[in-house]
Design an enzyme around this catalytic site. Structure first.
Site, short mmCIF file in Angstrom:
data_model
loop_
_atom_site.label_atom_id
_atom_site.label_comp_id
_atom_site.label_asym_id
_atom_site.label_seq_id
_atom_site.Cartn_x
_atom_site.Cartn_y
_atom_site.Cartn_z
N GLY A 145 54.98 -24.85 -84.66
CA GLY A 145 53.92 -25.02 -85.07
C GLY A 145 52.77 -23.10 -86.08
CG ASP B 224 60.76 -25.80 -85.66
OD1 ASP B 224 61.10 -26.59 -85.09
OD2 ASP B 224 61.21 -24.96 -86.49
CG ASP C 153 63.73 -27.80 -98.20
OD1 ASP C 153 62.71 -28.09 -97.11
OD2 ASP C 153 64.13 -27.27 -98.75
#
Ligand code: IMP
Ligand code: MG
Length: 173
Positions: free
Chosen positions: A103, A101, A157
């Site tokens: 990083g 995302d 999740d």
């Protein structure tokens, strides 16, 4: 609370792509042994499925970090919750992650692993959200590039839920 989840990548497409990645990795590491590092908890489903499709000898280890609470935004803080059990010195290491995302997590981990003297160090991710990158990370194997949406399933999740969905779904928040 139940959330509305729309299928973004079907179970069939995820499985097909993991087969392709396993074949590519097996080819790239032909004649070598591969040490897979799973970043818990999200990477666990992907690592199991990927490992089953790799034909060179494989060993596994697990690392647990936290960078997110129960929110969908990065805190920017990477905390080692559980370190690796085994040394990676001299090993051909492939880090297996669910999603990259900002990083932040992976840039931190890759630097740390590099200092431990592996023979080689590469990175494999099921999903990549390139639009969200804050820190540059060199990704060697990517399953799918996805838009800037919050996704769950296949290990990913939302507040610890939905990891067991067999597809990648977008949470409608
Ligand atoms: P980064 O450090 O911002 O790249 O964050 C990487 C970690 O954030 C991933 O390993 C996930 O655990 C979590 N993450 C980022 N985006 C999502 C998402 O869309 N769904 C679920 N978890 C996510
Ligand atoms: Mg993760």
């Amino acid at each position: 609370m139940e959330h509305q989840i729309n299928v973004m990548i079907s179970e069939e497409d995820v499985n097909k792509r993991i087969c392709e990645m396993g074949a590519q990795i097996s080819k790239d590491y032909a004649g070598k042994e591969l040490h897979l590092i799973c970043v818990l908890r999200g990477g666990s489903f992907f690592m199991c499925e990927l490992a089953k499709r790799i034909t060179v000898p494989v060993s596994l280890d697990f690392m647990s970090v936290s960078s997110y609470g129960s929110d969908t935004k990065s805190s920017g803080v990477v905390k080692i919750v559980k370190d690796l059990d085994d040394s990676i010195q001299g090993k051909d290491v492939l880090v297996v992650e669910d999603i990259i995302d900002s990083g932040r997590t992976l840039s931190y981990l890759m630097e740390m692993f590099k200092d431990r003297g592996p023979a080689s160090l590469h990175l494999c991710t099921l999903l990549d959200k390139p639009d969200r990158r804050v820190i540059e990370v060199n990704v060697d194997y990517t399953g799918f590039e996805i838009p800037d949406k919050f996704v769950v399933g296949y290990g990913l999740d939302y507040d610890q839920k939905y990891r067991n969905l067999p597809y990648i779904g977008e949470v409608i928040i």
